[in-house]
Design an enzyme around this catalytic site. Structure first.
Site, mmCIF file in Angstrom:
data_model
loop_
_atom_site.group_PDB
_atom_site.id
_atom_site.type_symbol
_atom_site.label_atom_id
_atom_site.label_comp_id
_atom_site.label_asym_id
_atom_site.label_seq_id
_atom_site.Cartn_x
_atom_site.Cartn_y
_atom_site.Cartn_z
ATOM 1 N N SER A 152 0.839 -1.197 0.000
ATOM 2 C CA SER A 152 0.000 0.000 0.000
ATOM 3 C C SER A 152 0.882 1.259 0.000
ATOM 4 O O SER A 152 1.741 1.396 -0.874
ATOM 5 C CB SER A 152 -0.937 -0.061 1.207
ATOM 6 N N ARG A 222 -11.511 7.216 9.485
ATOM 7 C CA ARG A 222 -11.049 5.821 9.490
ATOM 8 C C ARG A 222 -12.155 4.873 9.020
ATOM 9 O O ARG A 222 -11.905 3.923 8.295
ATOM 10 C CB ARG A 222 -10.580 5.442 10.892
ATOM 11 N N ASP A 316 -8.870 -6.497 -4.371
ATOM 12 C CA ASP A 316 -8.532 -5.127 -3.931
ATOM 13 C C ASP A 316 -9.128 -4.124 -4.928
ATOM 14 O O ASP A 316 -8.677 -4.022 -6.062
ATOM 15 C CB ASP A 316 -6.991 -4.999 -3.883
ATOM 16 N N HIS A 349 -8.121 -5.158 -0.049
ATOM 17 C CA HIS A 349 -6.819 -4.487 0.030
ATOM 18 C C HIS A 349 -5.977 -4.978 1.224
ATOM 19 O O HIS A 349 -4.784 -5.231 1.101
ATOM 20 C CB HIS A 349 -7.059 -2.978 0.126
ATOM 21 N N ASP A 350 -6.596 -5.104 2.400
ATOM 22 C CA ASP A 350 -5.844 -5.490 3.604
ATOM 23 C C ASP A 350 -5.282 -6.914 3.552
ATOM 24 O O ASP A 350 -4.617 -7.345 4.508
ATOM 25 C CB ASP A 350 -6.700 -5.301 4.858
HETATM 26 C C1 LIG Z 1 0.035 -1.907 7.480
HETATM 27 C C2 LIG Z 1 0.674 -1.413 8.571
HETATM 28 O O1 LIG Z 1 1.683 -0.967 8.384
HETATM 29 S S1 LIG Z 1 0.028 -1.528 10.128
HETATM 30 C C3 LIG Z 1 -1.577 -0.984 10.107
HETATM 31 C C4 LIG Z 1 -2.467 -2.124 10.006
HETATM 32 N N1 LIG Z 1 -3.313 -2.199 11.105
HETATM 33 C C5 LIG Z 1 -4.541 -1.786 11.014
HETATM 34 O O2 LIG Z 1 -4.983 -1.321 9.993
HETATM 35 C C6 LIG Z 1 -5.324 -1.945 12.283
HETATM 36 C C7 LIG Z 1 -6.792 -1.972 12.054
HETATM 37 N N2 LIG Z 1 -7.081 -2.837 11.020
HETATM 38 C C8 LIG Z 1 -7.455 -4.109 11.230
HETATM 39 O O3 LIG Z 1 -7.698 -4.612 12.294
HETATM 40 C C9 LIG Z 1 -7.482 -4.845 9.961
HETATM 41 O O4 LIG Z 1 -8.762 -5.213 9.693
HETATM 42 C C10 LIG Z 1 -6.485 -5.983 9.927
HETATM 43 C C11 LIG Z 1 -6.231 -6.217 8.463
HETATM 44 C C12 LIG Z 1 -5.173 -5.553 10.517
HETATM 45 C C13 LIG Z 1 -6.979 -7.237 10.667
HETATM 46 O O5 LIG Z 1 -7.975 -7.896 9.968
HETATM 47 P P1 LIG Z 1 -8.824 -9.090 10.619
HETATM 48 O O6 LIG Z 1 -7.945 -10.018 11.358
HETATM 49 O O7 LIG Z 1 -9.672 -9.619 9.523
HETATM 50 O O8 LIG Z 1 -9.658 -8.375 11.721
HETATM 51 P P2 LIG Z 1 -11.065 -7.645 11.579
HETATM 52 O O9 LIG Z 1 -11.074 -6.712 10.438
HETATM 53 O O10 LIG Z 1 -12.129 -8.694 11.588
HETATM 54 O O11 LIG Z 1 -11.132 -6.812 12.905
HETATM 55 C C14 LIG Z 1 -11.076 -7.432 14.145
HETATM 56 C C15 LIG Z 1 -11.542 -6.435 15.181
HETATM 57 O O12 LIG Z 1 -12.904 -6.066 14.932
HETATM 58 C C16 LIG Z 1 -13.681 -6.374 16.085
HETATM 59 N N3 LIG Z 1 -15.000 -6.788 15.642
HETATM 60 C C17 LIG Z 1 -15.320 -7.821 14.849
HETATM 61 N N4 LIG Z 1 -16.645 -7.877 14.691
HETATM 62 C C18 LIG Z 1 -17.165 -6.843 15.373
HETATM 63 C C19 LIG Z 1 -18.497 -6.379 15.601
HETATM 64 N N5 LIG Z 1 -19.541 -6.980 15.058
HETATM 65 N N6 LIG Z 1 -18.658 -5.281 16.369
HETATM 66 C C20 LIG Z 1 -17.599 -4.662 16.938
HETATM 67 N N7 LIG Z 1 -16.341 -5.058 16.759
HETATM 68 C C21 LIG Z 1 -16.131 -6.146 15.994
HETATM 69 C C22 LIG Z 1 -12.942 -7.488 16.762
HETATM 70 O O13 LIG Z 1 -13.309 -7.594 18.121
HETATM 71 C C23 LIG Z 1 -11.514 -7.052 16.573
HETATM 72 O O14 LIG Z 1 -11.224 -6.023 17.481
HETATM 73 P P3 LIG Z 1 -9.725 -5.690 17.959
HETATM 74 O O15 LIG Z 1 -8.933 -5.457 16.704
HETATM 75 O O16 LIG Z 1 -9.889 -4.458 18.782
HETATM 76 O O17 LIG Z 1 -9.243 -6.882 18.713
HETATM 77 N N1 LIG Z 2 -5.091 -0.967 6.942
HETATM 78 C C1 LIG Z 2 -3.773 -0.565 6.604
HETATM 79 C C2 LIG Z 2 -3.575 -0.464 5.141
HETATM 80 C C3 LIG Z 2 -4.041 0.810 4.505
HETATM 81 O O1 LIG Z 2 -3.504 0.882 3.216
HETATM 82 C C4 LIG Z 2 -3.378 0.694 7.335
HETATM 83 O O2 LIG Z 2 -4.210 1.262 8.015
HETATM 84 O O3 LIG Z 2 -2.221 1.080 7.270
#
Ligand SMILES: CC(=O)SCCNC(=O)CCNC(=O)[C@H](O)C(C)(C)COP(=O)(O)OP(=O)(O)OC[C@H]1O[C@@H](n2cnc3c(N)ncnc32)[C@H](O)[C@@H]1OP(=O)(O)O
Ligand SMILES: N[C@@H](CCO)C(=O)O
Length: 488
Positions: A152, A222, A316, A349-350
């Site tokens: 990304s 966000r 994506d 994308h993620d």
């Molecule tokens: C790229 C970099 O350099 S780092 C930056 C990347 N990190 C991020 O973007 C952080 C936020 N993003 C995410 O969490 C992203 O979705 C990912 C890609 C990192 C993880 O994806 P997944 O494992 O599929 O997790 P998902 O998208 O289902 O999210 C899980 C979270 O949603 C919460 N959740 C799931 N369903 C629900 C719901 N119905 N209501 C409320 N919360 C919910 C979970 O409890 C979990 O919470 P937590 O992260 O606080 O523990």
């Molecule tokens: N979810 C990731 C990827 C965005 O491109 C981030 O927040 O950095």
């Protein structure tokens, strides 16, 4: 934590002594870079891999901070035995310029005013982020990275490295990214910024000394952005039309659907870890990103030298495969050694943060390559410069050789003699080796890649290269026959 993890890690800080001159023409003094490293830098400083993070990432790519419940954001690919093997590579990840995780950004104290920069922070570009990373890499005394990898916005930094410092890396992997931001990508970022601007608590960027941050604006930004990181399919699989903590819809504006609750949660957790002003500056840098020259990516990529892997994700829709294909086409047009892989995933994308198996597989295949050391013949005959031709001929006959490196008394390479040179000696009536040997001898090093030296041998039409160490001492020989055997 398990044995596949780098274990407990800490973020470190590097202060850049010189001012950073930005693309805008402004300068930034006293820039600090937050970074983490995993593994050991080898003696030759040739095993370093730079990881570039995405929009809201940080330097903590792997391992565990003391007391944390979650590891670094790319734990799935970094660590002992994984594709980015910390027992083989020295892995570096730094927080970007403009960030809020330790590297200088809008929430840092300006040396000029003694207060947080806020919106007085200069507008930065992806190139400015890379300039700061280059300072960090230089501070380790690394003259060439084994690879630069990122997804990304991290992929944009990778592409910028390829263009701005073409000789600084052997390989590069750019995932789910583009050579220039599209109008649709800019559109999503601008809506996110407007959400922040419209929050009165943003207060023109001055909120650091109040107890209130523009959390509504930032969380809305966000939520909008997070939708673009998912696919319709993954939302359907995760939530469908499922209701959140209720059996019936409520006919009001409270949260009915799971997807609403999920997005709310993503917004709420984001404001706890990210600064609104950083979000403004970093999304702006993404919007400004454009590597084309004369409106052409082919022209933009004309100086690229590294071996490249471009990776996209089939679902994506934010950075679609077509944008990756545009990169591949432009690199191909410049005769760059480029290959392409498409990850199959319903994550959208993620996926570059989630598809453990496919990423490890693609990375390790691309990074693993045979080096000269794996193939060279070590037990070889050498000959001194003052030897006569008869001695060289006997050595060739006895040991069935066609090439003998000519060395000094302390075994340093000064030439090479071939069976062809010996035939020449008869025609020219020469008796001394030094009269017939090739003095401007081509050679290679043990850690050179086979591909690289195969190209060199083809270019100079030679069938055998002596392998030398840093002091020019002969370590062995490598021949085109060995390379052909390997390939077949
Ligand atoms: C790229 C970099 O350099 S780092 C930056 C990347 N990190 C991020 O973007 C952080 C936020 N993003 C995410 O969490 C992203 O979705 C990912 C890609 C990192 C993880 O994806 P997944 O494992 O599929 O997790 P998902 O998208 O289902 O999210 C899980 C979270 O949603 C919460 N959740 C799931 N369903 C629900 C719901 N119905 N209501 C409320 N919360 C919910 C979970 O409890 C979990 O919470 P937590 O992260 O606080 O523990
Ligand atoms: N979810 C990731 C990827 C965005 O491109 C981030 O927040 O950095």
């Amino acid at each position: 934590m398990n044995k596949e993890s780098v274990g407990i890690v800490e973020t470190e800080y590097h202060d850049i002594s010189n001012p950073i001159i930005l693309d805008s023409g402004e300068t930034l003094d006293e820039v600090t870079v937050a970074y983490e490293t995993y593994g050991e830098l080898n003696k030759e400083k040739s095993n370093a891999i730079l990881i570039c993070h995405a929009l809201t990432g940080d330097a903590h790519a792997a391992g565990w901070h003391e007391g944390d419940k979650k590891p670094g954001w790319w734990e799935m690919v970094i660590g002992p035995g994984k594709a980015l093997d910390s027992e083989k590579y020295f892995i570096i990840c730094s927080n970007v310029l403009g960030g809020c995780k330790g590297t200088t950004g809008p929430s840092s104290i300006s040396p000029k005013t003694g207060k947080e920069y806020g919106v007085d922070f200069p507008v930065i570009t992806i190139n400015d982020m890379v300039k700061v990373q280059k300072e960090l890499i230089d501070s380790f005394g690394i003259s060439q990275l084994a690879a630069v990898i990122g997804g990304s916005m991290g992929g944009m930094q990778v592409l910028e490295w390829m263009v701005s410092y073409p000789r600084m890396m052997k390989k590069a992997i750019a995932i789910a990214t583009a050579g220039r931001s599209s109008p649709q990508q800019i559109a999503f970022n601008t809506v996110g910024r407007q959400a922040i601007f419209s929050d009165s608590k943003w207060n023109n960027g001055n909120y650091y000394d109040t107890c209130e941050i523009p959390s509504n604006g930032l969380s809305l930004a966000r939520m909008i952005a997070h939708i673009t990181y998912l696919s319709d399919e993954s939302m359907d699989i995760k939530f469908g039309r499922g209701l959140q903590d209720k059996d019936e819809i409520s006919y009001d504006f409270s949260v009915d659907f799971q997807v609403e609750s999920y997005l709310k949660h993503q917004g709420e957790t984001f404001v706890k870890r990210f600064d609104a002003n950083s979000y403004l500056f970093i999304t702006k840098a993404v919007d400004l990103f454009d590597l084309s020259a004369n409106d052409s990516l082919i022209d933009g990529f004309k100086n690229v030298e590294a071996k490249i892997k471009i990776i996209s994700v089939d679902t994506d829709w934010l950075y679609p495969t077509e944008q990756s294909m545009e990169l591949v086409t432009a690199l191909n047009a410049n005769d760059v050694d480029v290959s392409f892989s498409e990850i199959k995933s319903n994550y959208g994308h993620d996926a570059f943060l989630l598809e453990r198996g496919q990423l490890n597989y693609i990375f390790s295949n691309f990074l693993s390559e045979n080096v000269v050391d794996d193939l060279m013949i070590e037990d070889i005959a050498t000959i001194r410069e003052n030897a006569d031709i008869v001695e060289a001929a006997k050595l060739m006959l006895d040991k069935h050789l066609t090439h003998i490196p000519v060395v000094t008394d302390d075994c340093k390479l000064i030439g090479i003699v071939t069976s062809w040179d010996l035939s020449k000696s008869i025609a020219t009536n020469s008796n001394h080796l030094k009269d017939i040997m090739t003095k401007k001898v081509k050679y290679c090093h043990a850690n050179d890649s086979i591909e690289e030296i195969a190209r060199k041998m083809r270019k100079f039409d030679i069938s055998c290269l002596p392998v030398v160490d840093e002091e020019m001492k002969v370590l062995g020989l490598i021949t085109t026959d060995q390379i052909s055997n390997l390939l077949s």
